[in-house]
Design a protein around this motif. Sequence first.
Motif, PDB file in Angstrom:
ATOM      1  N   ASN A  89       0.972  -1.070   0.127  1.00 36.81           N
ATOM      2  CA  ASN A  89       0.063   0.287  -0.055  1.00 36.81           C
ATOM      3  C   ASN A  89       0.901   1.394  -0.160  1.00 36.81           C
ATOM      4  OD1 ASN A  89      -1.861  -2.226   1.870  1.00 36.81           O
ATOM      5  ND2 ASN A  89      -2.963  -1.559   0.596  1.00 36.81           N
ATOM      6  N   LEU A  90       1.952   1.273   0.731  1.00 35.93           N
ATOM      7  CA  LEU A  90       2.564   2.362   0.840  1.00 35.93           C
ATOM      8  C   LEU A  90       4.660   1.997   0.578  1.00 35.93           C
ATOM      9  CD1 LEU A  90       3.104   5.224   1.825  1.00 35.93           C
ATOM     10  CD2 LEU A  90       3.166   4.395   4.329  1.00 35.93           C
ATOM     11  N   VAL A  91       5.550   2.619   0.103  1.00 37.09           N
ATOM     12  CA  VAL A  91       6.703   2.423   0.161  1.00 37.09           C
ATOM     13  C   VAL A  91       7.161   3.509   0.347  1.00 37.09           C
ATOM     14  CG1 VAL A  91       8.639   1.802  -1.043  1.00 37.09           C
ATOM     15  CG2 VAL A  91       6.132   1.193  -1.664  1.00 37.09           C
ATOM     16  N   LEU A  92       8.370   4.014   1.027  1.00 35.85           N
ATOM     17  CA  LEU A  92       8.833   5.309   1.948  1.00 35.85           C
ATOM     18  C   LEU A  92      10.499   4.965   1.236  1.00 35.85           C
ATOM     19  CD1 LEU A  92       7.252   4.952   5.489  1.00 35.85           C
ATOM     20  CD2 LEU A  92       6.423   6.649   3.669  1.00 35.85           C
ATOM     21  N   SER A  93      10.419   5.907   0.964  1.00 35.15           N
ATOM     22  CA  SER A  93      12.316   5.907   0.042  1.00 35.15           C
ATOM     23  C   SER A  93      13.060   7.537   0.410  1.00 35.15           C
ATOM     24  CB  SER A  93      11.808   5.271  -1.161  1.00 35.15           C
ATOM     25  OG  SER A  93      13.254   5.490  -1.884  1.00 35.15           O
ATOM     26  N   GLY A  94      13.906   7.210  -0.064  1.00 37.68           N
ATOM     27  CA  GLY A  94      14.611   8.165  -0.352  1.00 37.68           C
ATOM     28  C   GLY A  94      15.824   8.259  -1.233  1.00 37.68           C
ATOM     29  N   HIS A  95      17.085   8.833  -0.705  1.00 35.85           N
ATOM     30  CA  HIS A  95      18.227   8.967  -1.863  1.00 35.85           C
ATOM     31  C   HIS A  95      18.540   9.828  -2.636  1.00 35.85           C
ATOM     32  CE1 HIS A  95      21.375   6.805  -4.066  1.00 35.85           C
ATOM     33  NE2 HIS A  95      20.842   6.305  -4.712  1.00 35.85           N
ATOM     34  N   SER A  96      17.508  10.105  -3.811  1.00 36.42           N
ATOM     35  CA  SER A  96      17.076  10.856  -4.691  1.00 36.42           C
ATOM     36  C   SER A  96      17.620  12.260  -4.698  1.00 36.42           C
ATOM     37  CB  SER A  96      14.953  10.586  -4.953  1.00 36.42           C
ATOM     38  OG  SER A  96      14.771  11.634  -4.482  1.00 36.42           O
ATOM     39  N   TYR A  97      17.627  12.861  -3.328  1.00 36.34           N
ATOM     40  CA  TYR A  97      17.302  14.642  -2.952  1.00 36.34           C
ATOM     41  C   TYR A  97      16.819  14.983  -3.967  1.00 36.34           C
ATOM     42  CZ  TYR A  97      21.898  13.072  -0.705  1.00 36.34           C
ATOM     43  OH  TYR A  97      22.833  12.563  -0.691  1.00 36.34           O
ATOM     44  N   ASN A  98      15.340  14.049  -4.102  1.00 34.04           N
ATOM     45  CA  ASN A  98      14.672  14.890  -4.986  1.00 34.04           C
ATOM     46  C   ASN A  98      14.799  15.927  -6.018  1.00 34.04           C
ATOM     47  OD1 ASN A  98      12.391  15.369  -1.817  1.00 34.04           O
ATOM     48  ND2 ASN A  98      12.154  13.892  -3.546  1.00 34.04           N
ATOM     49  N   GLY A  99      16.066  14.628  -6.958  1.00 28.46           N
ATOM     50  CA  GLY A  99      16.582  15.897  -7.589  1.00 28.46           C
ATOM     51  C   GLY A  99      17.730  16.758  -7.387  1.00 28.46           C
TER      52      GLY A  99
END
Length: 159
Positions: A89-99
Amino acid sequence: GNYYVDGDNDKYNSSFTNLMIESNFINLNDICEEIDSKENESILLCGLDTNYSNLDFIDEGISNKDYSYKILVTHYPDYINEVLDYSFNLVLSGHSYNGQIKLPFVNGLIKRNHASKYYNEHYIVNNTNLYISGGLGTDNINIRFLNKPSFNLYRLVDK
């Protein structure tokens, strides 16, 4: 409870690991845990290690029973494509610095490995909500432009 998965820069950092242990966080790297809501509904919480080799731990976690809600925590947002069959239902993530650097009418300019397809704050992928924290820092270029750092707190509520 308090849970986390290692990021690519945390994996072999003993100071980070010690801080998380001393702060009573539970490492979810390649494990699943069943947690109960206030209404005694079962929620499956899984964490995907940055170096995962297979998804057997998810198969084992899901095979036990039906869950009212399933959550995956993974450092790399592009890993969502590997787990779509599990209908989280939900995936929580990071790593990208949102571009990291954004310009008007242009999405993130710096796309990292494992965050090249999904790097903005939110996506819906096959009925799964994917939320990506932009984090606090930067990567190879020590600048963020039109892109606020984020420290995310998620509260699950029954609608």
